[in-house]
Design a protein around this motif. Structure first.
Motif, PDB file in Angstrom:
ATOM      1  N   ALA A   1      12.015   7.817   4.067  1.00  0.00           N
ATOM      2  CA  ALA A   1      10.609   7.411   3.903  1.00  0.00           C
ATOM      3  C   ALA A   1      10.397   5.974   4.373  1.00  0.00           C
ATOM      4  CB  ALA A   1      10.190   7.565   2.444  1.00  0.00           C
ATOM      5  N   LEU A   2      11.303   5.081   3.988  1.00  0.00           N
ATOM      6  CA  LEU A   2      11.167   3.687   4.392  1.00  0.00           C
ATOM      7  C   LEU A   2      11.364   3.541   5.898  1.00  0.00           C
ATOM      8  CD1 LEU A   2      10.705   0.739   3.491  1.00  0.00           C
ATOM      9  CD2 LEU A   2      13.210   0.544   3.300  1.00  0.00           C
ATOM     10  N   ASP A   3      12.345   4.243   6.432  1.00  0.00           N
ATOM     11  CA  ASP A   3      12.584   4.173   7.873  1.00  0.00           C
ATOM     12  C   ASP A   3      11.361   4.632   8.666  1.00  0.00           C
ATOM     13  OD1 ASP A   3      14.480   3.843  10.199  1.00  0.00           O
ATOM     14  OD2 ASP A   3      14.025   5.972  10.408  1.00  0.00           O
ATOM     15  N   ASP A   4      10.720   5.692   8.203  1.00  0.00           N
ATOM     16  CA  ASP A   4       9.515   6.185   8.874  1.00  0.00           C
ATOM     17  C   ASP A   4       8.413   5.128   8.846  1.00  0.00           C
ATOM     18  OD1 ASP A   4       7.852   8.399  10.038  1.00  0.00           O
ATOM     19  OD2 ASP A   4       6.760   8.121   8.165  1.00  0.00           O
ATOM     20  N   LEU A   5       8.210   4.512   7.687  1.00  0.00           N
ATOM     21  CA  LEU A   5       7.187   3.475   7.558  1.00  0.00           C
ATOM     22  C   LEU A   5       7.487   2.286   8.466  1.00  0.00           C
ATOM     23  CD1 LEU A   5       4.740   2.134   6.065  1.00  0.00           C
ATOM     24  CD2 LEU A   5       6.459   1.168   4.515  1.00  0.00           C
ATOM     25  N   LEU A   6       8.717   1.783   8.409  1.00  0.00           N
ATOM     26  CA  LEU A   6       9.062   0.590   9.182  1.00  0.00           C
ATOM     27  C   LEU A   6       9.025   0.864  10.684  1.00  0.00           C
ATOM     28  CD1 LEU A   6      11.921  -1.013   7.042  1.00  0.00           C
ATOM     29  CD2 LEU A   6       9.438  -1.347   6.897  1.00  0.00           C
ATOM     30  N   THR A   7       9.337   2.091  11.074  1.00  0.00           N
ATOM     31  CA  THR A   7       9.233   2.457  12.488  1.00  0.00           C
ATOM     32  C   THR A   7       7.774   2.414  12.931  1.00  0.00           C
ATOM     33  OG1 THR A   7      11.231   3.814  12.405  1.00  0.00           O
ATOM     34  CG2 THR A   7       9.681   4.270  14.189  1.00  0.00           C
ATOM     35  N   ARG A   8       6.878   2.959  12.109  1.00  0.00           N
ATOM     36  CA  ARG A   8       5.455   2.952  12.447  1.00  0.00           C
ATOM     37  C   ARG A   8       4.910   1.523  12.517  1.00  0.00           C
ATOM     38  NH1 ARG A   8       2.760   5.095   8.351  1.00  0.00           N
ATOM     39  NH2 ARG A   8       4.473   6.035   7.208  1.00  0.00           N
TER      40      ARG A   8
ATOM     41  N   ASP B   1       0.835  -1.205   0.000  1.00  0.00           N
ATOM     42  CA  ASP B   1       0.000   0.000   0.000  1.00  0.00           C
ATOM     43  C   ASP B   1       0.871   1.257   0.000  1.00  0.00           C
ATOM     44  OD1 ASP B   1      -2.342  -1.483   0.052  1.00  0.00           O
ATOM     45  OD2 ASP B   1      -2.714  -1.177   2.195  1.00  0.00           O
ATOM     46  N   TRP B   2       1.883   1.263   0.866  1.00  0.00           N
ATOM     47  CA  TRP B   2       2.805   2.399   0.954  1.00  0.00           C
ATOM     48  C   TRP B   2       3.537   2.610  -0.365  1.00  0.00           C
ATOM     49  CZ3 TRP B   2       8.201   2.063   0.526  1.00  0.00           C
ATOM     50  CH2 TRP B   2       8.903   3.236   0.828  1.00  0.00           C
ATOM     51  N   LEU B   3       4.043   1.524  -0.940  1.00  0.00           N
ATOM     52  CA  LEU B   3       4.793   1.620  -2.184  1.00  0.00           C
ATOM     53  C   LEU B   3       3.911   2.152  -3.312  1.00  0.00           C
ATOM     54  CD1 LEU B   3       7.411   1.101  -3.726  1.00  0.00           C
ATOM     55  CD2 LEU B   3       6.643  -1.247  -4.086  1.00  0.00           C
ATOM     56  N   GLU B   4       2.672   1.689  -3.389  1.00  0.00           N
ATOM     57  CA  GLU B   4       1.770   2.141  -4.452  1.00  0.00           C
ATOM     58  C   GLU B   4       1.398   3.611  -4.285  1.00  0.00           C
ATOM     59  OE1 GLU B   4      -1.383  -0.764  -4.305  1.00  0.00           O
ATOM     60  OE2 GLU B   4      -0.340  -2.070  -5.738  1.00  0.00           O
ATOM     61  N   ARG B   5       1.292   4.070  -3.044  1.00  0.00           N
ATOM     62  CA  ARG B   5       1.018   5.501  -2.815  1.00  0.00           C
ATOM     63  C   ARG B   5       2.248   6.352  -3.134  1.00  0.00           C
ATOM     64  NH1 ARG B   5      -1.261   3.514   1.892  1.00  0.00           N
ATOM     65  NH2 ARG B   5       0.555   4.200   3.094  1.00  0.00           N
ATOM     66  N   ARG B   6       3.404   5.909  -2.681  1.00  0.00           N
ATOM     67  CA  ARG B   6       4.623   6.700  -2.828  1.00  0.00           C
ATOM     68  C   ARG B   6       5.143   6.695  -4.267  1.00  0.00           C
ATOM     69  NH1 ARG B   6       8.488   9.375  -0.291  1.00  0.00           N
ATOM     70  NH2 ARG B   6      10.663   9.067  -0.923  1.00  0.00           N
ATOM     71  N   HIS B   7       5.092   5.540  -4.905  1.00  0.00           N
ATOM     72  CA  HIS B   7       5.643   5.382  -6.257  1.00  0.00           C
ATOM     73  C   HIS B   7       4.635   4.652  -7.150  1.00  0.00           C
ATOM     74  CE1 HIS B   7       9.512   6.835  -4.960  1.00  0.00           C
ATOM     75  NE2 HIS B   7       9.636   5.887  -4.068  1.00  0.00           N
ATOM     76  N   PRO B   8       3.566   5.335  -7.536  1.00  0.00           N
ATOM     77  CA  PRO B   8       2.522   4.648  -8.311  1.00  0.00           C
ATOM     78  C   PRO B   8       3.000   4.117  -9.660  1.00  0.00           C
ATOM     79  CG  PRO B   8       2.083   7.028  -8.162  1.00  0.00           C
ATOM     80  CD  PRO B   8       3.224   6.734  -7.244  1.00  0.00           C
ATOM     81  N   ARG B   9       4.153   4.590 -10.145  1.00  0.00           N
ATOM     82  CA  ARG B   9       4.640   4.110 -11.441  1.00  0.00           C
ATOM     83  C   ARG B   9       5.418   2.797 -11.334  1.00  0.00           C
ATOM     84  NH1 ARG B   9       6.560   9.795 -14.230  1.00  0.00           N
ATOM     85  NH2 ARG B   9       4.461  10.644 -14.430  1.00  0.00           N
TER      86      ARG B   9
ATOM     87  N   HIS C   1      16.768   2.696  -7.896  1.00  0.00           N
ATOM     88  CA  HIS C   1      16.968   2.261  -9.284  1.00  0.00           C
ATOM     89  C   HIS C   1      15.691   2.442 -10.109  1.00  0.00           C
ATOM     90  CE1 HIS C   1      18.367  -0.105 -12.691  1.00  0.00           C
ATOM     91  NE2 HIS C   1      17.245  -0.795 -12.606  1.00  0.00           N
ATOM     92  N   GLU C   2      14.560   2.080  -9.518  1.00  0.00           N
ATOM     93  CA  GLU C   2      13.282   2.145 -10.243  1.00  0.00           C
ATOM     94  C   GLU C   2      12.809   3.582 -10.469  1.00  0.00           C
ATOM     95  OE1 GLU C   2      11.295  -0.312 -11.440  1.00  0.00           O
ATOM     96  OE2 GLU C   2      12.501  -2.008 -10.753  1.00  0.00           O
ATOM     97  N   THR C   3      13.142   4.477  -9.558  1.00  0.00           N
ATOM     98  CA  THR C   3      12.569   5.824  -9.607  1.00  0.00           C
ATOM     99  C   THR C   3      13.563   6.902 -10.013  1.00  0.00           C
ATOM    100  OG1 THR C   3      13.099   6.299  -7.288  1.00  0.00           O
ATOM    101  CG2 THR C   3      10.974   5.231  -7.752  1.00  0.00           C
ATOM    102  N   GLY C   4      14.862   6.617  -9.881  1.00  0.00           N
ATOM    103  CA  GLY C   4      15.858   7.660 -10.107  1.00  0.00           C
ATOM    104  C   GLY C   4      15.910   8.672  -8.977  1.00  0.00           C
ATOM    105  N   GLY C   5      15.278   8.336  -7.854  1.00  0.00           N
ATOM    106  CA  GLY C   5      15.237   9.243  -6.708  1.00  0.00           C
ATOM    107  C   GLY C   5      16.534   9.252  -5.927  1.00  0.00           C
ATOM    108  N   GLU C   6      16.525  10.027  -4.870  1.00  0.00           N
ATOM    109  CA  GLU C   6      17.699  10.143  -4.008  1.00  0.00           C
ATOM    110  C   GLU C   6      17.677   9.067  -2.923  1.00  0.00           C
ATOM    111  OE1 GLU C   6      20.226  12.186  -4.268  1.00  0.00           O
ATOM    112  OE2 GLU C   6      19.450  13.376  -5.953  1.00  0.00           O
ATOM    113  N   HIS C   7      18.847   8.487  -2.669  1.00  0.00           N
ATOM    114  CA  HIS C   7      18.957   7.432  -1.672  1.00  0.00           C
ATOM    115  C   HIS C   7      18.464   7.910  -0.307  1.00  0.00           C
ATOM    116  CE1 HIS C   7      20.869   4.788   1.302  1.00  0.00           C
ATOM    117  NE2 HIS C   7      20.796   3.852   0.372  1.00  0.00           N
TER     118      HIS C   7
END
Length: 199
Positions: free
Chosen positions: A173-180, A56-64, A161-167
Motif C-alpha cells: 500500500a505504501l509503495d503504491d502511494l509513494l510511486t504515485r 490524507d492517505w493514512l487517515e483513509r487507510r487507518h482511521p483509528r 505496530h499500530e494496526t496489527g496488520g501484515e507487513h
C-alpha cells in the motif's frame, strides 16, 4: 524586473503543476518576516503538499491511528527553515540548518513540539522518533521521487505496530502511494527550480 519580495510572493502563491497547497498562514508570515529565499519557499510548499497527501492517505487507510495532522503539516512546511540562517545549504549539502532551524523556531515563539521537525527531518532512526517525524521525513524524500528503504521500513513497521496488520500489505500500500506521488516529482522539481536561491 521582478524584485525579490515579488518572487517570494509568487513562490508562496503561484499555481503549479501538479497543484501545490498553500502553506499554513503562520509559516507564510514567518517566511515573509525572514525575507526567505524564494527557492526555499517553493521547496517548503512542495514538501508540505506531499506531507498532507501522506496524512490524507493514512487517515483513509487507518482511521483509528491517531496522527497530529497539524504538526505534520507545520513540520513539513518549516523543516528547512534553518536554511535562512545557512543559505549555502540551499544549493550544497549540509546539516547546520537543522539545529539552527529548531532554534530559530523556538526563538520565534513556536513550541518544542513543532520546532523539533527542523531538527529531526534527517534523523529518522533516532530514539523517540514519532509517526509524525517519519511522515515529515518521508515527504522530504519522496517529493523528488527519492526512495530510502530504511526510512520506508521504519514507517511500515510503525503502521504494522499500530494496526496489527501484515507487513507485506502495508509495504504494498505504501509503495503504491509513494510511486504515485513520485510520478509527479518532475513538476515539483521544475517549480522549485524556477525560483532563485538568492535575490
Amino acid at each position: 524586473m521582478t524584485d525579490y519580495s515579488d518572487l517570494l510572493s509568487q513562490a508562496l502563491r503561484a499555481p503549479s503543476d501538479p497543484p501545490l497547497r498553500p502553506l499554513p498562514s503562520p509559516v507564510v508570515e514567518l517566511l515573509r518576516s525572514l525575507d526567505a529565499p524564494p527557492r526555499l519557499a517553493a521547496h517548503l510548499r512542495a514538501v508540505h503538499d506531499v506531507a498532507v497527501q501522506l496524512v490524507d492517505w493514512l487517515e483513509r487507510r487507518h482511521p483509528r491511528i491517531i496522527v497530529d495532522r497539524a504538526a505534520v503539516a507545520f513540520g513539513a512546511a518549516t523543516h528547512d527553515i534553518g536554511k535562512t540562517v545557512h543559505p549555502a545549504e540551499l544549493s550544497a549539502p549540509g546539516s547546520s540548518h537543522e539545529e539552527a532551524g529548531r532554534k530559530l523556531l523556538l526563538a520565534r515563539g513556536f513550541g518544542p513540539d513543532l520546532a523539533r521537525f527542523a531538527g529531526t527531518h534527517a534523523s529518522w532512526a533516532a530514539p523517540g522518533t514519532t509517526l509524525e517525524d517519519l511522515l515529515v521525513s518521508t515527504a522530504d524524500k519522496v517529493w523528488k521521487n527519492k526512495r530510502l528503504q530504511e526510512l520506508e521500513d521504519l514507517l511500515i513497521a510503525r503502521l504494522v505496530h499500530e494496526t496489527g496488520g501484515e507487513h507485506w500489505e502495508e509495504y504494498l500500500a505504501l509503495d503504491d502511494l509513494l510511486t504515485r506521488i513520485g510520478d509527479a516529482a518532475d513538476g515539483r522539481l521544475a517549480f522549485q527550480a524556477s525560483y532563485p536561491v538568492h535575490g
